[in-house]
Design a protein around this motif. Structure first.
Motif, mmCIF file in Angstrom:
data_model
loop_
_atom_site.group_PDB
_atom_site.id
_atom_site.type_symbol
_atom_site.label_atom_id
_atom_site.label_comp_id
_atom_site.label_asym_id
_atom_site.label_seq_id
_atom_site.Cartn_x
_atom_site.Cartn_y
_atom_site.Cartn_z
ATOM 1 N N ALA A 25 45.879 41.300 28.363
ATOM 2 C CA ALA A 25 44.515 41.713 28.895
ATOM 3 C C ALA A 25 44.638 41.696 30.020
ATOM 4 O O ALA A 25 43.957 43.067 30.967
ATOM 5 C CB ALA A 25 44.144 40.047 28.868
ATOM 6 N N GLN A 29 42.609 45.155 31.668
ATOM 7 C CA GLN A 29 41.947 45.234 32.702
ATOM 8 C C GLN A 29 42.528 46.342 34.078
ATOM 9 O O GLN A 29 41.403 47.040 34.436
ATOM 10 C CB GLN A 29 42.410 44.125 33.768
ATOM 11 C CG GLN A 29 42.223 42.957 32.992
ATOM 12 C CD GLN A 29 41.758 41.517 33.410
ATOM 13 O OE1 GLN A 29 43.173 41.374 34.842
ATOM 14 N NE2 GLN A 29 42.066 40.096 33.394
ATOM 15 N N LYS A 30 44.390 46.839 33.882
ATOM 16 C CA LYS A 30 43.971 48.545 34.486
ATOM 17 C C LYS A 30 43.249 49.401 34.541
ATOM 18 O O LYS A 30 43.114 50.210 34.633
ATOM 19 C CB LYS A 30 45.402 48.322 34.630
ATOM 20 C CG LYS A 30 46.289 47.012 35.253
ATOM 21 C CD LYS A 30 48.181 47.671 35.303
ATOM 22 C CE LYS A 30 48.665 46.726 36.065
ATOM 23 N NZ LYS A 30 50.398 46.210 36.144
ATOM 24 N N GLY A 32 40.101 48.804 33.284
ATOM 25 C CA GLY A 32 39.358 49.494 33.546
ATOM 26 C C GLY A 32 38.242 48.237 32.561
ATOM 27 O O GLY A 32 36.679 48.225 32.750
ATOM 28 N N TRP A 33 38.788 47.979 31.522
ATOM 29 C CA TRP A 33 38.336 46.565 31.278
ATOM 30 C C TRP A 33 38.238 45.052 31.321
ATOM 31 O O TRP A 33 39.237 44.407 31.982
ATOM 32 C CB TRP A 33 38.848 45.990 29.267
ATOM 33 C CG TRP A 33 39.135 48.143 28.764
ATOM 34 C CD1 TRP A 33 39.700 48.642 28.898
ATOM 35 C CD2 TRP A 33 37.823 48.801 28.294
ATOM 36 N NE1 TRP A 33 39.507 49.724 28.224
ATOM 37 C CE2 TRP A 33 38.181 49.977 27.568
ATOM 38 C CE3 TRP A 33 36.104 48.126 28.073
ATOM 39 C CZ2 TRP A 33 36.905 50.455 26.795
ATOM 40 C CZ3 TRP A 33 35.274 48.969 27.599
ATOM 41 C CH2 TRP A 33 35.668 50.219 27.102
ATOM 42 N N LYS A 34 37.261 44.725 31.457
ATOM 43 C CA LYS A 34 36.675 43.431 31.568
ATOM 44 C C LYS A 34 37.813 41.871 30.526
ATOM 45 O O LYS A 34 36.359 40.997 30.283
ATOM 46 C CB LYS A 34 35.539 42.556 31.956
ATOM 47 C CG LYS A 34 34.957 43.207 33.064
ATOM 48 C CD LYS A 34 33.491 42.967 33.903
ATOM 49 C CE LYS A 34 33.179 44.227 34.291
ATOM 50 N NZ LYS A 34 32.633 43.669 35.604
ATOM 51 N N TRP A 35 38.368 41.909 30.018
ATOM 52 C CA TRP A 35 39.289 41.534 29.634
ATOM 53 C C TRP A 35 40.107 39.993 29.951
ATOM 54 O O TRP A 35 40.881 40.398 30.984
ATOM 55 C CB TRP A 35 40.595 42.499 28.940
ATOM 56 C CG TRP A 35 39.873 43.039 27.494
ATOM 57 C CD1 TRP A 35 39.031 43.541 27.599
ATOM 58 C CD2 TRP A 35 41.150 43.539 26.517
ATOM 59 N NE1 TRP A 35 38.375 44.112 25.835
ATOM 60 C CE2 TRP A 35 39.776 43.699 25.102
ATOM 61 C CE3 TRP A 35 41.792 42.772 25.827
ATOM 62 C CZ2 TRP A 35 40.024 44.709 24.339
ATOM 63 C CZ3 TRP A 35 42.453 43.203 24.800
ATOM 64 C CH2 TRP A 35 41.435 44.084 23.973
ATOM 65 N N SER A 36 40.300 39.072 29.307
ATOM 66 C CA SER A 36 41.203 38.056 29.762
ATOM 67 C C SER A 36 41.775 37.106 28.312
ATOM 68 O O SER A 36 41.651 37.946 27.397
ATOM 69 C CB SER A 36 39.844 36.657 30.093
ATOM 70 O OG SER A 36 39.570 36.312 28.900
ATOM 71 N N THR A 39 40.015 37.283 25.893
ATOM 72 C CA THR A 39 39.596 37.915 25.183
ATOM 73 C C THR A 39 40.018 38.584 23.571
ATOM 74 O O THR A 39 39.787 38.487 22.403
ATOM 75 C CB THR A 39 39.002 39.237 26.155
ATOM 76 O OG1 THR A 39 38.402 38.381 27.074
ATOM 77 C CG2 THR A 39 38.640 40.259 25.468
ATOM 78 N N GLU A 54 37.667 50.184 23.655
ATOM 79 C CA GLU A 54 38.588 49.258 23.703
ATOM 80 C C GLU A 54 39.988 49.761 22.638
ATOM 81 O O GLU A 54 40.685 49.926 23.287
ATOM 82 C CB GLU A 54 38.337 48.010 23.409
ATOM 83 C CG GLU A 54 37.052 47.719 24.381
ATOM 84 C CD GLU A 54 36.491 46.152 23.828
ATOM 85 O OE1 GLU A 54 35.953 45.959 25.344
ATOM 86 O OE2 GLU A 54 36.440 46.179 22.627
#
Length: 182
Positions: A25, A29-30, A32-36, A39, A54
């Motif tokens: 995740a 995020q690096k 540009g995705w809003k992942w956790s 996710t 993705e």
């Protein structure tokens, strides 16, 4: 969700290997995705679909072969693909080890030139005792069975004639100088 989403999730789980959900995740995020971590968990469970963009970033992050769409492949193909990549990595490690071995042999030869004949004989016996069969012979013997036909090892492995256990035994016997060609 669809069976395809579930399959993609199972494949992602296999493809990320030792990488944790949290680490994956953070990598996304690096990009540009809003992942956790949640996710990644939801995708792996098939509860959240994976977007095509993705998937492209995931395949790049996981060093997957371009244009192969491993996220969409069957689990068996993914597993075999991972093993092939592992074999390719092992080959690179082997090549590096061979280069280091050759460099060590070269360094030994330079230093041995300065020895007296008596010392050279003493060290020769030490080399034979500690190293035994030269590494080049171990590798050559282990692969001699398949040297004439590179496709033969694959054929024998998948047809069941040669199992991974058998191949490992041949390599071990070669290292001990015991393997005889059939």
């Amino acid at each position: 969700m669809s069976a395809t989403d579930e399959q993609i999730g199972r494949n992602l789980l296999r493809l990320r290997g030792e990488l944790s959900q949290k680490e994956l995740a953070a990598m996304m995020q690096k990009r540009g995705w809003k992942w956790s971590q949640a996710t990644v968990w939801a995708i792996e469970k098939g509860e959240r679909p994976l977007r095509l963009a993705e998937a492209a970033d995931l395949e790049d992050l996981l060093n997957l072969f371009p244009n192969s769409s491993p996220l969409l492949e069957s689990p068996k193909r993914v597993t075999v693909g991972n093993e092939i990549r592992g074999l390719a990595d092992a080959r690179e490690e082997l090549e590096a080890a061979i280069a280091a071995y050759d460099m060590a042999r070269y360094d030994l030869a330079i230093k041995a030139d300065a020895l007296t004949e008596v010392d050279k004989r003493a060290h020769r016996d030490q080399v034979v005792e500690e190293i035994g069969v030269p590494a080049s012979r171990v590798v050559a013997d282990a692969h001699a069975k398949w040297a004439d036909d590179p496709d033969q090892i694959w054929h024998e492995m998948v047809s069941g004639k040669t199992t991974a256990h058998t191949f490992r035994r041949i390599v071990q016997e070669s290292a001990r100088g015991e393997h005889q060609e059939a």
